[in-house]
Design a protein around this motif. Structure first.
Motif, PDB file in Angstrom:
ATOM      1  N   HIS A   1      -5.907   6.080 -10.009  1.00  0.00           N
ATOM      2  CA  HIS A   1      -6.477   5.011  -9.204  1.00  0.00           C
ATOM      3  C   HIS A   1      -7.996   5.154  -9.238  1.00  0.00           C
ATOM      4  N   VAL A   2      -8.681   4.014  -9.265  1.00  0.00           N
ATOM      5  CA  VAL A   2     -10.145   4.029  -9.254  1.00  0.00           C
ATOM      6  C   VAL A   2     -10.641   3.820  -7.826  1.00  0.00           C
ATOM      7  N   ASN A   3     -10.205   2.731  -7.211  1.00  0.00           N
ATOM      8  CA  ASN A   3     -10.578   2.431  -5.830  1.00  0.00           C
ATOM      9  C   ASN A   3      -9.663   1.310  -5.334  1.00  0.00           C
ATOM     10  N   SER A   4      -9.566   1.178  -4.017  1.00  0.00           N
ATOM     11  CA  SER A   4      -8.782   0.102  -3.407  1.00  0.00           C
ATOM     12  C   SER A   4      -9.525  -0.390  -2.171  1.00  0.00           C
TER      13      SER A   4
ATOM     14  N   HIS B   1       0.483  10.564 -10.044  1.00  0.00           N
ATOM     15  CA  HIS B   1      -0.679  11.420 -10.301  1.00  0.00           C
ATOM     16  C   HIS B   1      -1.797  11.192  -9.291  1.00  0.00           C
ATOM     17  N   SER B   2      -1.822  10.004  -8.682  1.00  0.00           N
ATOM     18  CA  SER B   2      -2.854   9.701  -7.684  1.00  0.00           C
ATOM     19  C   SER B   2      -2.357   8.520  -6.866  1.00  0.00           C
ATOM     20  N   PHE B   3      -3.110   8.145  -5.846  1.00  0.00           N
ATOM     21  CA  PHE B   3      -2.746   6.994  -5.023  1.00  0.00           C
ATOM     22  C   PHE B   3      -4.030   6.344  -4.525  1.00  0.00           C
ATOM     23  N   GLY B   4      -3.899   5.164  -3.941  1.00  0.00           N
ATOM     24  CA  GLY B   4      -5.069   4.425  -3.473  1.00  0.00           C
ATOM     25  C   GLY B   4      -5.183   4.483  -1.953  1.00  0.00           C
ATOM     26  N   LEU B   5      -6.372   4.174  -1.469  1.00  0.00           N
ATOM     27  CA  LEU B   5      -6.611   4.193  -0.028  1.00  0.00           C
ATOM     28  C   LEU B   5      -7.521   3.030   0.351  1.00  0.00           C
ATOM     29  N   THR B   6      -7.097   2.245   1.332  1.00  0.00           N
ATOM     30  CA  THR B   6      -7.996   1.262   1.929  1.00  0.00           C
ATOM     31  C   THR B   6      -8.179   1.664   3.392  1.00  0.00           C
ATOM     32  N   GLN B   7      -8.978   0.899   4.114  1.00  0.00           N
ATOM     33  CA  GLN B   7      -9.205   1.287   5.508  1.00  0.00           C
ATOM     34  C   GLN B   7      -7.908   1.225   6.318  1.00  0.00           C
ATOM     35  N   ARG B   8      -6.991   0.331   5.917  1.00  0.00           N
ATOM     36  CA  ARG B   8      -5.723   0.242   6.629  1.00  0.00           C
ATOM     37  C   ARG B   8      -4.555   0.919   5.915  1.00  0.00           C
ATOM     38  N   TRP B   9      -4.565   0.873   4.575  1.00  0.00           N
ATOM     39  CA  TRP B   9      -3.349   1.217   3.835  1.00  0.00           C
ATOM     40  C   TRP B   9      -3.491   2.456   2.950  1.00  0.00           C
ATOM     41  N   LEU B  10      -2.387   3.172   2.809  1.00  0.00           N
ATOM     42  CA  LEU B  10      -2.168   4.089   1.691  1.00  0.00           C
ATOM     43  C   LEU B  10      -1.421   3.287   0.633  1.00  0.00           C
ATOM     44  N   VAL B  11      -1.873   3.353  -0.604  1.00  0.00           N
ATOM     45  CA  VAL B  11      -1.335   2.495  -1.662  1.00  0.00           C
ATOM     46  C   VAL B  11      -0.618   3.353  -2.708  1.00  0.00           C
TER      47      VAL B  11
END
Ligand SMILES: [Fe+2]
Length: 470
Positions: free
Chosen positions: A291-294, A223-233
């Protein structure tokens, strides 16, 4: 506050699942309190509004025909407009008086011949009732089929298919790529060799570029996914499907998924620059939508998600259960700390209060360490409070009012705010006592009420919306 004695609170939430047929425009909703002068622009939301088509009722909350709602703020006034999204699914339902496209948990009634035909040419719905996004100057309503629908933010009229999705399933929760202002999203490409994919769509393009891919045998509901500066989660919860059954089972879409707790929850990290992936990193079985945040913390990746113990929440959200006021599984705000070096995942519940439909100060905090998230929670019945969680201090505060049922609180930062929580929350609240809705404006820091603007009718419970500055 009014005390409701004659009607149990969870029964008065029922009006949120009543269909709304009328399309209206209202200038100058009655406002109590005072709106911040800086609040200029529109809150636009999508959500299911019509669950009865012809003489049939769809099965699930997620199956209702999409309606767009817009609250426009200018100089202390609030105007309201609502209009059905004129998707193919909506137009067909209106013309034929029956459900004509396959929804999340409802299929059209089909003859044997039609069933066979549908196996090879499924009529995927474009009933974009989950979320919307602004990409460049385009407004796009989305669901989990690969048919995002562009619409006009002024008239709420429907314009057509917004872009191509490189797969058969996607999410209605894209992320913004800060470097290009483009959209990052997920797709599942189903076929003899099924794969998870991520794609990047530049602001003015209609053809995305696939930036990462990974083969999978039994894809999970995503339903959703996470994002950091380097990674797709990617959090792969063990609610999975064997792809051929989607085509051949004859069952509605979500009823082909199976809960397989023995698979555990598996995290995959995809490098945004190279597309290479690492993982899976395994945790105990859970289920989640949002996802809320990563963010990255040294070599670790911190992934915050609203979770449920299992996929039973999908069953809980069938319309008949909701209309009967049955209890619901409770969502938890959980942190998963992935250590790629050790191959471990540490889990921790961040606050005691239940929490769903989470929002953050996205422009400032997405991909980065953050402190606050806002959502809605309850103690077992329907969502009846706004929750602010401090994920640093691990504590929460709430707003609630007797007989009232708030929706997703959208955070809008005040201009030049120094603090992460400097701004307001905008939430559409059902007043179960009066069977109508109001737009609630809270101070995002204190959860004190600043203003409310009352709508003469109820607004069915929806999912997500976005604020567009005017
Ligand atoms: Fe969602």
């Amino acid at each position: 506050m009014t005390t409701v004695t004659e009607t149990p609170a969870r029964v008065s939430a029922r009006h949120g699942f009543d269909s709304l047929e009328d399309e209206t425009h209202i200038d100058g909703l009655p406002v109590t309190g005072e709106l911040p002068r800086w609040l200029q622009g529109s809150l636009i939301r999508t959500g299911p509004a019509k669950w009865e088509v012809g003489n049939r009722t769809v099965n699930h909350w997620f199956d209702g025909l999409a309606m767009l709602h817009r609250f426009s703020f200018a100089d202390g006034d609030v105007n309201y407009t609502n209009r059905f999204l004129e998707s193919r699914a909506y137009r067909a339902a209106k013309a034929k008086g029956e459900i004509s496209y396959s929804e999340f948990a409802t299929d059209p009634c089909r003859s044997l011949y039609q069933r066979v035909t549908a196996m090879f040419s499924p009529k995927l719905t474009d009933n974009a009732n989950v979320n919307l996004t602004k990409l460049g100057e385009r407004f796009i309503a989305m669901t989990e089929t690969p048919i995002p629908v562009q619409f006009d933010a002024e008239t709420l009229s429907t314009a057509g298919v917004a872009y191509e999705v490189p797969g058969q399933l996607t999410t209605a929760h894209p992320h913004m790529d800060r470097a290009t202002k483009g959209m990052l999203n997920y797709a599942a490409k189903l076929g003899p060799r099924t794969s998870y994919r991520f794609f990047l769509l530049p602001p003015h393009a209609s053809k995305p570029r696939v930036i990462a891919t990974k083969p999978v045998t039994r894809p999970a509901y995503m339903h959703s996914f996470g994002l950091t500066q380097r990674w797709l989660v990617l959090a792969e919860f063990p609610f999975v499907v064997n792809p051929p059954t989607l085509a051949f089972s004859g069952r509605p879409y979500i009823e082909n998924y199976r809960w397989k707790p023995e698979f555990g929850t598996r995290f995959h990290l995809f490098d945004r620059a190279t597309g290479e992936s690492v993982g899976p990193f395994e945790a105990d079985a859970r289920f989640g939508f949002h996802h809320v945040n990563s963010y990255e913390d040294g070599d670790d990746v911190v992934v915050d998600i609203c979770t449920f113990p299992d996929a039973g929440i999908v069953e809980d959200l069938y319309l008949e259960r909701l209309r009967a006021g049955k209890p619901l599984a409770q969502p938890s705000l959980e942190r998963f700390r992935i250590s790629p070096r050790d191959g471990t995942v540490a889990t921790e519940r961040l606050v005691d209060e239940s929490m769903e439909l989470p929002r953050i100060n996205y422009g400032r905090c997405n991909e980065r360490p953050y402190r606050y998230t806002w959502g809605v929670g309850s103690d077992g019945g329907w969502l009846d409070r706004i929750v602010k969680a401090d994920v640093v201090e691990r504590r929460s505060t709430t707003w609630s009012e007797d007989g009232c049922y708030p929706g997703e609180p959208v955070f809008v930062a005040s201009p030049g705010a120094e603090d992460e929580d400097g701004g307001v929350l905008l939430s559409v609240v059902l007043d179960g006592r009066k069977a109508n809705s109001f737009l609630l404006v809270l101070d995002a820091a204190s959860l004190d009420e600043l203003a409310r603007a009352e709508v003469p009718h109820h607004i069915p419970f929806g999912f997500h919306g976005q604020f567009a500055r005017g």
